[in-house]
Design a protein around this motif. Structure first.
Motif, short mmCIF file in Angstrom:
data_model
loop_
_atom_site.label_atom_id
_atom_site.label_comp_id
_atom_site.label_asym_id
_atom_site.label_seq_id
_atom_site.Cartn_x
_atom_site.Cartn_y
_atom_site.Cartn_z
N ASP A 66 0.85 -1.18 0.00
CA ASP A 66 0.00 0.00 0.00
C ASP A 66 0.89 1.24 0.00
N SER A 67 0.36 2.35 -0.47
CA SER A 67 1.17 3.56 -0.55
C SER A 67 1.69 4.00 0.80
N ASP A 68 0.97 3.66 1.89
CA ASP A 68 1.38 4.10 3.23
C ASP A 68 1.98 2.95 4.04
N SER A 69 2.40 1.87 3.40
CA SER A 69 3.09 0.78 4.08
C SER A 69 4.58 0.90 3.78
N ILE A 70 5.35 1.31 4.78
CA ILE A 70 6.74 1.68 4.58
C ILE A 70 7.66 0.61 5.17
N PRO A 71 8.47 -0.05 4.36
CA PRO A 71 9.42 -1.01 4.90
C PRO A 71 10.49 -0.31 5.75
N LEU A 72 10.94 -0.98 6.79
CA LEU A 72 11.97 -0.43 7.66
C LEU A 72 13.37 -0.86 7.25
N THR A 73 13.47 -1.65 6.19
CA THR A 73 14.74 -2.06 5.60
C THR A 73 14.44 -2.49 4.18
N ASP A 74 15.47 -2.75 3.41
CA ASP A 74 15.29 -3.25 2.06
C ASP A 74 14.57 -4.60 2.14
N PRO A 75 13.37 -4.71 1.56
CA PRO A 75 12.60 -5.96 1.72
C PRO A 75 12.98 -7.06 0.74
N ALA A 76 14.03 -6.87 -0.06
CA ALA A 76 14.36 -7.85 -1.09
C ALA A 76 14.67 -9.22 -0.51
N ARG A 93 11.23 4.51 20.69
CA ARG A 93 12.57 5.05 20.46
C ARG A 93 13.67 4.21 21.11
N THR A 94 13.29 3.35 22.05
CA THR A 94 14.29 2.49 22.70
C THR A 94 14.05 1.00 22.42
N ALA A 95 12.89 0.66 21.86
CA ALA A 95 12.58 -0.74 21.58
C ALA A 95 13.57 -1.32 20.57
N PHE A 96 13.85 -2.60 20.69
CA PHE A 96 14.72 -3.33 19.76
C PHE A 96 16.07 -2.61 19.61
N GLY A 97 16.66 -2.28 20.74
CA GLY A 97 17.97 -1.64 20.72
C GLY A 97 17.95 -0.22 20.22
N GLY A 98 16.77 0.36 20.02
CA GLY A 98 16.66 1.73 19.56
C GLY A 98 17.03 1.94 18.11
N ILE A 99 17.12 0.86 17.34
CA ILE A 99 17.61 0.99 15.97
C ILE A 99 16.61 1.67 15.03
N PHE A 100 15.35 1.80 15.45
CA PHE A 100 14.36 2.46 14.60
C PHE A 100 13.97 3.83 15.16
N ALA A 101 14.76 4.36 16.10
CA ALA A 101 14.42 5.63 16.73
C ALA A 101 14.39 6.78 15.74
N GLY A 102 15.15 6.67 14.66
CA GLY A 102 15.21 7.76 13.69
C GLY A 102 14.14 7.69 12.63
N PHE A 103 13.22 6.74 12.75
CA PHE A 103 12.22 6.60 11.69
C PHE A 103 11.36 7.84 11.53
N GLU A 104 10.93 8.44 12.64
CA GLU A 104 10.02 9.59 12.52
C GLU A 104 10.67 10.74 11.76
N ASP A 105 11.91 11.07 12.08
CA ASP A 105 12.58 12.14 11.34
C ASP A 105 12.73 11.77 9.87
N MET A 106 13.09 10.53 9.60
CA MET A 106 13.21 10.09 8.21
C MET A 106 11.87 10.23 7.49
N TYR A 107 10.80 9.85 8.17
CA TYR A 107 9.46 9.92 7.57
C TYR A 107 9.12 11.35 7.18
N TYR A 108 9.30 12.28 8.08
CA TYR A 108 8.95 13.67 7.78
C TYR A 108 9.95 14.32 6.83
N ASP A 109 11.22 13.95 6.93
CA ASP A 109 12.22 14.49 6.01
C ASP A 109 11.91 14.13 4.57
N GLU A 110 11.34 12.97 4.37
CA GLU A 110 11.05 12.49 3.01
C GLU A 110 9.62 12.80 2.58
N GLY A 111 9.00 13.76 3.25
CA GLY A 111 7.69 14.25 2.80
C GLY A 111 6.50 13.58 3.45
#
Length: 575
Positions: A282-292, A551-569
């Motif tokens: 879906d247009s609003d389903s965003i992978p958190l890594t390369d899904p290949a 922001r701290t779950a799973f070692g905090g490795i996805f804490a930057g997702f929100e900034d990435m999301y807004y940075d990319e529109g």
């Protein structure tokens, strides 16, 4: 995600008259079969051959664990998808259709009694879509007679036979035509749709993240109605400037006027994609890594079809169990799927997965009937595989709700979710893969329980567009709420035991800041129980659920997702 307390479809499907048999047709299936004369013997022989060809690799236990791979490390050999394999596709598919049509359809009361027996779905109605239970469940399903259901089933079979040229007097597709329908052998890619400007902007954000941050090189097909693609303007131009192959393709189906969403487009694009192995997003389903990597997973190779669970299950009263006939409702089989992402190999099982896609496509084309059984397009894919008695694989974890905390005391809820968080398939391999990437070296600092849990994989912001006018950078993706034990199944245990941790989980969409999604443990002492509102504050946080800092779950490795999301529109409340 399908059980929000809102005008879920904005059109009351229960107000649309359901199909009735033509005058003079008494629905006697066996009588019609007798009219086929000597062809019946040949059909029976083909049916037996098909059952041998399609025997599930796990043997007799496959029915008990239907929809769950018996092993996530087993390599499964599927029938060939080219040459002689395609030449037998018609015989195998038609034999399965004949077997389906031969199954009697029970009356409503008799079927409900059977499907509510111990070990089946006596309790799954508690986790069902409440709007559907109040509308279709109360007013439509009990009135669907065997004749009505038989006609609907027969109509789907006839549509699919016509698509392949398998009907009486038809011209069957040749190997070359089937090869085109199956997609280029070995070609993998991502399939998406774009409609209005809002959908296009969300898709642009997703593709930016895939290409710029995850370095995903998979080719992408973007489908849409001709007028909508023509009006995307700058959005389309910018997608074209991003690195990687992108192709634009138009659907040949008609747009449904007056519908709030074109649900029927998904079956069309999956069936017609040029990829043989595809990941639909879906247009609003965003992978958190390369899904290949998903295409090479043992889970995918097992059946060539992977789904991710929705919050809800089908109830025993759903007419789909009457129409399938040979597969009873069980707690495992009743899990609905959430098709913000679908992973499928059209060539798997000698091309039968493509036949299943055509069944789903035909169901979506007749939404006035089939969407009364499925909340939109999503479960038609699962029902199509049930029609063919084919198993599929489910991602192993129940989805989490991702969001933040609303002001205290709102209908007793402390949590406001707007996004479904879905997880990967194979924890050990996927964490090792993430640790190998320099930007996610912190994955080495997982808690023991996180190490055993598949990593987050898809952020499906499907409700953010409905609840975003107070969501801004810094307060959007803050917390996730999940069952403490969110495994859909526990290997090596009885079905009832492995279902126990999730059988009490309830989900609701409530009105606050647009729409909020919450989940809770209905059996918690002094908790919220079966009700969905009006409890004291904190009642929804008790028992087998937890609220975790994103922001701290799973070692905090996805804490930057929100900034990435807004940075990319990325936007909130765009629709």
């Amino acid at each position: 995600m399908s059980s929000l307390r809102m005008p879920a479809w904005l059109v009351r499907l229960s107000d649309v008259p359901y199909r009735r048999l033509p005058a003079g047709d008494n629905g006697n299936t066996s009588g019609r079969r007798k009219q086929r004369g000597v062809l019946a013997v040949g059909t029976a022989m083909i049916c037996c051959l098909a059952l041998l060809l399609l025997r599930h690799p796990s043997g007799p236990s496959a029915i008990a664990d239907y929809a769950y791979p018996p092993s996530r490390t087993t390599t499964v050999t599927t029938p060939p998808a080219g040459g002689e394999g395609l030449e037998t596709l018609q015989a195998r598919a038609v034999a399965l259709f004949d077997a389906l049509e031969a199954r009697p359809i029970l009356e409503y009361a008799e079927s409900l009694k059977q499907e509510s027996e111990p070990g089946r779905c006596a309790e799954t109605w508690r986790q069902s879509n409440r709007d559907m239970l109040r509308n279709e469940g109360a007013n439509v399903w009990p009135k669907m007679t065997p004749d009505v259901l038989e006609e609907a089933r027969r109509d789907i079979i006839n549509r699919v036979k016509e698509r392949f040229g398998w009907q009486a007097g038809g011209r069957p597709k040749g190997v070359r035509e089937l090869e085109e329908m199956l997609g280029e052998k070995g070609r993998r890619g991502i399939v998406a749709t774009a409609g209005n400007q809002d959908t296009g902007r969300r898709l642009l954000t997703t593709i930016r993240i895939l290409r710029k941050h995850h370095k995903c090189t998979l080719p992408i097909e973007v489908w849409g109605f001709p007028d909508e693609l023509a009006n995307l303007g700058a959005v389309r131009s910018e997608i074209d400037t991003l690195a990687g192959e992108v192709s634009w393709r138009t659907v040949e189906i008609e747009k449904r006027q007056g519908k709030w969403k074109q649900f029927h487009i998904k079956g069309e694009v999956l069936a017609r994609s040029s990829f043989s192995e595809l990941l639909y997003l879906d247009s609003d389903s965003i992978p958190l890594t390369d899904p290949a990597f998903l295409f090479d997973s043992a889970t995918f190779k097992q059946n060539g079809a992977v789904f991710w669970a929705d919050f809800n299950r089908d109830p025993p009263a759903n007419p789909i169990w009457r129409m399938i006939g040979n597969l009873h409702c069980t707690p495992a089989r009743a899990w609905q799927v959430e098709t913000g992402q679908v992973l499928i190999d059209k060539r798997a099982r000698g091309g039968l997965n493509l036949v299943a896609l055509e069944i789903a496509r035909a169901m979506q084309d007749d939404e006035e009937f089939w969407f009364r059984l499925s909340g939109g397009d999503k479960d038609t894919f699962r029902y199509a595989l049930y029609f063919l008695s084919l198993p599929y694989s489910m991602a192993p974890h129940y989805p989490s709700s991702l969001g933040s905390t609303p002001p205290p005391g709102f209908e007793g809820h402390r949590f406001c979710g707007h996004t479904m968080l879905h997880y990967g398939l194979e924890p050990g391999l996927e964490w090792a893969r993430l640790r190998a990437q320099p930007e996610w070296a912190d994955a080495a600092f997982l808690k023991p329980e996180e190490e055993q849990h598949a990593p987050p994989l898809f952020v499906h912001a499907n409700v953010l567009k409905h609840s975003g006018y107070n969501n801004r950078r810094g307060d959007t993706f803050l917390q996730l709420k999940k069952p403490v034990d969110d495994r859909l199944f526990h290997p090596g245990t009885a079905q009832s035991a492995r279902e126990a941790p999730l059988s009490a989980i309830r989900q609701i969409g409530y009105s606050h800041r647009g729409i909020c999604v919450d989940i809770w443990d209905s059996r918690a002492h002094n908790g919220a129980g079966e009700q969905d509102q009006g409890y004291r504050e904190g009642a929804y946080e008790e028992g087998n659920v937890e609220v975790v800092d994103w922001r701290t779950a799973f070692g905090g490795i996805f804490a930057g997702f929100e900034d990435m999301y807004y940075d990319e529109g990325g936007v909130a409340g765009a629709w």
